[in-house]
Motif scaffolding. Structure first.
Motif, PDB file in Angstrom:
ATOM      1  N   GLY A   1       0.815  -1.207   0.000  1.00 27.45           N
ATOM      2  CA  GLY A   1       0.000   0.000   0.000  1.00 27.45           C
ATOM      3  C   GLY A   1       0.854   1.264   0.000  1.00 27.45           C
ATOM      4  N   ALA A   2       1.844   1.287   0.870  1.00 27.86           N
ATOM      5  CA  ALA A   2       2.710   2.483   0.941  1.00 27.86           C
ATOM      6  C   ALA A   2       3.474   2.660  -0.363  1.00 27.86           C
ATOM      7  CB  ALA A   2       3.690   2.352   2.112  1.00 27.86           C
ATOM      8  N   ALA A   3       3.875   1.559  -0.970  1.00 23.64           N
ATOM      9  CA  ALA A   3       4.574   1.654  -2.254  1.00 23.64           C
ATOM     10  C   ALA A   3       3.677   2.296  -3.298  1.00 23.64           C
ATOM     11  CB  ALA A   3       5.010   0.250  -2.704  1.00 23.64           C
ATOM     12  N   GLY A   4       2.404   1.872  -3.324  1.00 25.70           N
ATOM     13  CA  GLY A   4       1.454   2.416  -4.295  1.00 25.70           C
ATOM     14  C   GLY A   4       1.212   3.903  -4.060  1.00 25.70           C
ATOM     15  N   LEU A   5       0.999   4.263  -2.780  1.00 19.02           N
ATOM     16  CA  LEU A   5       0.724   5.681  -2.457  1.00 19.02           C
ATOM     17  C   LEU A   5       1.914   6.555  -2.807  1.00 19.02           C
ATOM     18  CD1 LEU A   5      -1.033   5.165   1.004  1.00 19.02           C
ATOM     19  CD2 LEU A   5      -2.131   5.892  -1.131  1.00 19.02           C
ATOM     20  N   THR A   6       3.096   6.093  -2.432  1.00 19.43           N
ATOM     21  CA  THR A   6       4.304   6.873  -2.687  1.00 19.43           C
ATOM     22  C   THR A   6       4.529   7.070  -4.185  1.00 19.43           C
ATOM     23  OG1 THR A   6       5.205   5.832  -0.714  1.00 19.43           O
ATOM     24  CG2 THR A   6       6.744   7.101  -2.059  1.00 19.43           C
ATOM     25  N   ALA A   7       4.223   6.018  -4.947  1.00 21.99           N
ATOM     26  CA  ALA A   7       4.457   6.094  -6.392  1.00 21.99           C
ATOM     27  C   ALA A   7       3.646   7.211  -7.031  1.00 21.99           C
ATOM     28  CB  ALA A   7       4.106   4.745  -7.036  1.00 21.99           C
ATOM     29  N   PHE A   8       2.486   7.553  -6.431  1.00 19.14           N
ATOM     30  CA  PHE A   8       1.668   8.609  -7.015  1.00 19.14           C
ATOM     31  C   PHE A   8       1.740   9.902  -6.200  1.00 19.14           C
ATOM     32  CE2 PHE A   8       0.011   4.860  -9.012  1.00 19.14           C
ATOM     33  CZ  PHE A   8      -0.110   5.263 -10.334  1.00 19.14           C
ATOM     34  N   GLY A   9       2.748  10.009  -5.391  1.00 17.32           N
ATOM     35  CA  GLY A   9       3.013  11.268  -4.731  1.00 17.32           C
ATOM     36  C   GLY A   9       2.217  11.514  -3.464  1.00 17.32           C
ATOM     37  N   PHE A  10       1.502  10.510  -2.941  1.00 16.97           N
ATOM     38  CA  PHE A  10       0.816  10.701  -1.663  1.00 16.97           C
ATOM     39  C   PHE A  10       1.756  10.364  -0.519  1.00 16.97           C
ATOM     40  CE2 PHE A  10      -2.745   9.663  -4.567  1.00 16.97           C
ATOM     41  CZ  PHE A  10      -3.477  10.821  -4.412  1.00 16.97           C
ATOM     42  N   ASP A  11       1.505  11.012   0.599  1.00 19.49           N
ATOM     43  CA  ASP A  11       2.340  10.767   1.781  1.00 19.49           C
ATOM     44  C   ASP A  11       1.895   9.483   2.462  1.00 19.49           C
ATOM     45  OD1 ASP A  11       3.834  10.813   4.041  1.00 19.49           O
ATOM     46  OD2 ASP A  11       3.015  12.716   4.827  1.00 19.49           O
ATOM     47  N   PRO A  12       2.775   8.517   2.601  1.00 19.18           N
ATOM     48  CA  PRO A  12       2.369   7.274   3.282  1.00 19.18           C
ATOM     49  C   PRO A  12       2.246   7.433   4.795  1.00 19.18           C
ATOM     50  CG  PRO A  12       4.675   7.148   2.648  1.00 19.18           C
ATOM     51  CD  PRO A  12       4.156   8.464   2.105  1.00 19.18           C
ATOM     52  N   ILE A  13       2.516   8.594   5.317  1.00 18.43           N
ATOM     53  CA  ILE A  13       2.423   8.975   6.741  1.00 18.43           C
ATOM     54  C   ILE A  13       2.931   7.895   7.704  1.00 18.43           C
ATOM     55  CG2 ILE A  13       0.619  10.750   6.494  1.00 18.43           C
ATOM     56  CD1 ILE A  13      -1.434   8.636   7.460  1.00 18.43           C
ATOM     57  N   LEU A  14       4.004   7.253   7.325  1.00 15.87           N
ATOM     58  CA  LEU A  14       4.556   6.211   8.194  1.00 15.87           C
ATOM     59  C   LEU A  14       5.347   6.800   9.361  1.00 15.87           C
ATOM     60  CD1 LEU A  14       5.596   3.482   5.624  1.00 15.87           C
ATOM     61  CD2 LEU A  14       3.761   3.390   7.314  1.00 15.87           C
ATOM     62  N   GLY A  15       5.648   8.087   9.279  1.00 16.32           N
ATOM     63  CA  GLY A  15       6.413   8.698  10.360  1.00 16.32           C
ATOM     64  C   GLY A  15       5.539   9.192  11.499  1.00 16.32           C
ATOM     65  N   GLU A  16       4.219   9.132  11.318  1.00 16.48           N
ATOM     66  CA  GLU A  16       3.343   9.726  12.336  1.00 16.48           C
ATOM     67  C   GLU A  16       2.931   8.712  13.396  1.00 16.48           C
ATOM     68  OE1 GLU A  16       0.095  11.948  10.793  1.00 16.48           O
ATOM     69  OE2 GLU A  16       1.334  12.909   9.254  1.00 16.48           O
ATOM     70  N   SER A  17       2.860   9.188  14.612  1.00 12.89           N
ATOM     71  CA  SER A  17       2.536   8.271  15.720  1.00 12.89           C
ATOM     72  C   SER A  17       1.103   7.774  15.603  1.00 12.89           C
ATOM     73  CB  SER A  17       2.756   8.974  17.063  1.00 12.89           C
ATOM     74  OG  SER A  17       1.926  10.120  17.138  1.00 12.89           O
ATOM     75  N   ASP A  18       0.205   8.606  15.009  1.00 12.19           N
ATOM     76  CA  ASP A  18      -1.183   8.168  14.827  1.00 12.19           C
ATOM     77  C   ASP A  18      -1.261   6.901  13.976  1.00 12.19           C
ATOM     78  OD1 ASP A  18      -2.116  10.178  16.314  1.00 12.19           O
ATOM     79  OD2 ASP A  18      -3.085  11.318  14.686  1.00 12.19           O
ATOM     80  N   THR A  19      -0.395   6.864  12.946  1.00 10.18           N
ATOM     81  CA  THR A  19      -0.391   5.698  12.065  1.00 10.18           C
ATOM     82  C   THR A  19       0.023   4.462  12.833  1.00 10.18           C
ATOM     83  OG1 THR A  19       0.286   7.210  10.323  1.00 10.18           O
ATOM     84  CG2 THR A  19       0.476   4.856   9.853  1.00 10.18           C
ATOM     85  N   TRP A  20       1.032   4.617  13.678  1.00  5.84           N
ATOM     86  CA  TRP A  20       1.501   3.449  14.447  1.00  5.84           C
ATOM     87  C   TRP A  20       0.514   3.044  15.524  1.00  5.84           C
ATOM     88  CZ3 TRP A  20       5.288   0.285  12.939  1.00  5.84           C
ATOM     89  CH2 TRP A  20       6.067   0.736  11.860  1.00  5.84           C
ATOM     90  N   ALA A  21      -0.247   4.019  16.030  1.00  2.00           N
ATOM     91  CA  ALA A  21      -1.309   3.669  16.983  1.00  2.00           C
ATOM     92  C   ALA A  21      -2.378   2.845  16.279  1.00  2.00           C
ATOM     93  CB  ALA A  21      -1.914   4.940  17.581  1.00  2.00           C
ATOM     94  N   LEU A  22      -2.645   3.234  15.015  1.00  6.34           N
ATOM     95  CA  LEU A  22      -3.613   2.467  14.220  1.00  6.34           C
ATOM     96  C   LEU A  22      -3.115   1.036  14.016  1.00  6.34           C
ATOM     97  CD1 LEU A  22      -5.767   3.453  11.289  1.00  6.34           C
ATOM     98  CD2 LEU A  22      -4.081   1.703  10.805  1.00  6.34           C
ATOM     99  N   PHE A  23      -1.832   0.897  13.751  1.00  2.00           N
ATOM    100  CA  PHE A  23      -1.273  -0.452  13.583  1.00  2.00           C
ATOM    101  C   PHE A  23      -1.476  -1.279  14.858  1.00  2.00           C
ATOM    102  CE2 PHE A  23       2.134   1.171  10.376  1.00  2.00           C
ATOM    103  CZ  PHE A  23       1.142   1.344   9.437  1.00  2.00           C
ATOM    104  N   GLY A  24      -1.222  -0.658  15.983  1.00  2.00           N
ATOM    105  CA  GLY A  24      -1.373  -1.354  17.260  1.00  2.00           C
ATOM    106  C   GLY A  24      -2.809  -1.800  17.480  1.00  2.00           C
ATOM    107  N   ARG A  25      -3.759  -0.895  17.164  1.00  2.00           N
ATOM    108  CA  ARG A  25      -5.171  -1.247  17.336  1.00  2.00           C
ATOM    109  C   ARG A  25      -5.577  -2.333  16.339  1.00  2.00           C
ATOM    110  NH1 ARG A  25      -5.603   4.452  17.380  1.00  2.00           N
ATOM    111  NH2 ARG A  25      -6.664   4.359  15.375  1.00  2.00           N
ATOM    112  N   ALA A  26      -4.974  -2.316  15.153  1.00  2.00           N
ATOM    113  CA  ALA A  26      -5.278  -3.345  14.150  1.00  2.00           C
ATOM    114  C   ALA A  26      -4.813  -4.725  14.641  1.00  2.00           C
ATOM    115  CB  ALA A  26      -4.606  -2.996  12.817  1.00  2.00           C
TER     116      ALA A  26
END
Lengths: 282, 302
Positions: free
Chosen positions: A146-171
């Motif tokens: 997913g991040a590869a796809g987003l990055t390829a089209f210029g979207f921010d994969p927001i992997l540096g944000e703590s909110d994203t990692w909190a989402l991973f934890g909840r997942a």
């Protein structure tokens, strides 16, 4: 307690010593990974082509792609791990239980651990761990592609944000709870075919329709938010279903969603224990 | 050396709905000998064993091992080993992993796994999935599971079923040596002939009720005696015996009289002045089997 810890070790060995867990894990990663990659590339390509016909969201939500706010793109893609993948830990949990009935291994299991509640508790512990493992594996799939796809089209994969990692934890927590729901369903419906059909039919067909129906009336939306899949999506905090069903649908807080899912697992397990687990093993 | 303890059934009854599978079953099985638990299929053997092992709850009564119910025994595998059916395995799991699971569940040293695999002769197939096993190999794996905790009490349900002649010979010797070590061995079978050469004691159950208990030799007293008698004038002998209230049945080697002793038959012939050429009590090979069948009733022949 003296029977519980040995029972946990035995249940780990049971799960690891047949092929089912890694077959399910491989299918899960491939399925949600390709889906996440496909959707990320698809949305990116749609945005890049300038042919996005979907109406933009409410004023103030900023730029959208196919009606999805750009801010939500990455969470929606990553959360495919749970929104689509939750059926896999549920299947694993149900099979750990129904295998015992199907292959009559309840006999040696209860001979080794006559305290039957300890066996069921041990299955909870082990399936919680395997559900979490499935969650991590699924996220590796959705985030990787997913991040590869987003990055390829210029979207921010927001992997540096703590909110994203909190989402991973909840997942990961959601996937662990789904494995417990599977254990509960397996004890209620000891027939292996029966419980697999129920899990597939409910998750792939019945619940999506009910949640869709929930979008048509307020009272229905109030009820629909307590469906297990909706509770799971609320826990994770993002889902392709939530985005598709529009802003009008009700949703629980993340912690409420987690508790609702845990309640389903506990309720199913207790009913199954009373109805089937204590029975004569003939 | 593990110590054998007695197994006790005390008025055990199990009803499934209106059907009584086992009725008021009481028996004591002692250490140091092999006890055969015999009865036709459906007589209640398996249900009794499952009640003993805490898998089936008795409607009334109590079954104990060394005075404790199965559920009260800490680490039960170290006290009681049981092999109940040849199909209690996940087909996708290897024999070794199967044994590892139950060794862990009952806190038994992992090294015992290889020991018991060796004891039952499965070491060469230990890593093969159970789905590829023959019935005989499954029986051996079941026995290996029972032996995991080196228990003083062994409960085996139809362990000879599906074994080849070599396997039967092996298990006889094996059970004998375990009993000689002082363990309690309870072996069920629906065929007396299967266990006749192995057991010291018999416990016979029919239609859920205990019908006989005692040493194997005690079955002989239940056997129906046969006296073979013949005379150069066989019709005269037959008449004399019939007149005396006996029922002689003609056979190749003479007349067969059941329910009488040779001296009674001889006295009848002497009184009627009939010369005898043959007079002996038949040591029928099927004597034990006959008395077994007589005890369990007609359906025993099934």
């Amino acid at each position: 307690m003296s029977a519980f810890v040995p029972a946990v070790r035995a249940e780990f060995t049971k799960t690891l010593s047949t092929r089912m867990w890694w077959i399910l894990a491989i299918i899960l990663v491939a399925y949600v990974g390709l889906l996440a990659g496909g959707i990320a590339f698809g949305l990116g390509a749609l945005d890049a082509s300038g042919q996005d016909d979907a109406p933009p969201g409410p004023v103030g939500m900023g730029e959208t792609v196919a009606g999805i706010p750009v801010d939500l793109l990455a969470p929606v893609v990553y959360s495919l791990a749970t929104a689509v993948g939750y059926v896999f830990p549920a299947l694993l949990g149900a099979m750990l239980v129904t295998n015992e009935f199907r292959h009559k291994t309840l006999t040696p299991t209860f001979l080794a651990t006559p305290r039957r509640g300890a066996v069921l508790s041990a299955k909870w512990v082990v399936m919680f761990a395997f559900g979490a493992l499935f969650g991590i594996a699924a996220l590796i799939g959705t985030v990787g592609l997913g991040a590869a796809g987003l990055t390829a089209f210029g979207f921010d994969p927001i992997l540096g944000e703590s909110d994203t990692w909190a989402l991973f934890g909840r997942a990961v927590l959601a996937m662990a709870l789904w494995a417990l729901v599977g254990v509960g369903l397996g004890v209620i419906v000891p027939s292996q075919v029966g419980s697999i059909v129920i899990i597939l039919a409910f998750t792939q067909f019945v619940e999506p329709i009910l949640r869709l129906a929930g979008g048509f009336a307020d009272w229905a939306a109030q009820v629909a938010q307590f469906l297990p899949g909706a509770a799971s999506d609320a826990l994770v905090g993002a889902s392709i279903y939530t985005v598709m069903s529009g802003a009008g649908s009700e949703s629980l807080d993340w912690w409420q969603g987690g508790l609702v899912l845990l309640a389903y697992a506990a309720l199913f397990t207790v009913i199954g224990y009373l109805a089937n687990w204590r029975r004569d093993v003939t | 050396m593990p110590e054998g303890v007695p197994i006790e059934f005390d008025g055990v009854t199990k009803r499934f709905g209106s059907v009584a599978a086992v009725s008021d079953f009481s028996a004591t099985i002692l250490p140091g000998r092999v006890t055969g638990f015999l009865g036709p299929n459906g007589a209640g053997k398996t249900t009794s064993l499952r009640m003993l092992l805490g898998l089936v709850a008795p409607t009334s009564g109590r079954a104990t091992i060394g005075g404790r119910s199965y559920a009260e025994i800490e680490r039960p595998f170290a006290t009681v080993g049981a092999a109940l059916e040849a199909a209690s395995f996940h087909p996708g799991r290897s024999a070794r992993d199967h044994l590892r699971v139950y060794a862990q569940a009952s806190s038994i040293d992992a090294r015992r796994v290889d020991t018991v695999l060796d004891a039952v002769g499965l070491t060469p197939y230990a890593k093969r999935r159970v789905s590829g096993y023959s019935l005989g190999m499954r029986q051996r794996l079941g026995l290996a599971t029972a032996l995991l905790g080196d228990p003083g009490v062994l409960v085996l349900d139809e362990p000879i079923n599906g074994l080849d002649p070599e396997g039967i010979k092996w298990i006889r010797t094996f059970l004998r040596s375990l009993a000689d070590e002082g363990r309690t061995i309870l072996v069920s079978s629906h065929l007396l002939s299967e266990v006749q050469q192995t057991v010291d004691e018999v416990l016979i159950i029919a239609k859920g009720r205990l019908v006989h208990t005692g040493p194997l030799a005690s079955l002989e007293s239940h056997a129906v005696h046969q006296v073979v008698v013949d005379s150069p004038t066989r019709p005269a002998l037959a008449d004399a015996l019939t007149a005396a209230g006996m029922e002689p049945v003609p056979a190749d080697d003479g007349l067969i009289v059941t329910g009488a002793e040779p001296d009674q038959v001889g006295a009848v012939a002497f009184a009627a002045r009939v010369q005898l050429s043959v007079l002996y009590r038949r040591k029928a090979a099927s004597e034990l089997e006959d008395s077994f069948l007589a005890l369990v009733g007609e359906e025993g022949s099934l």
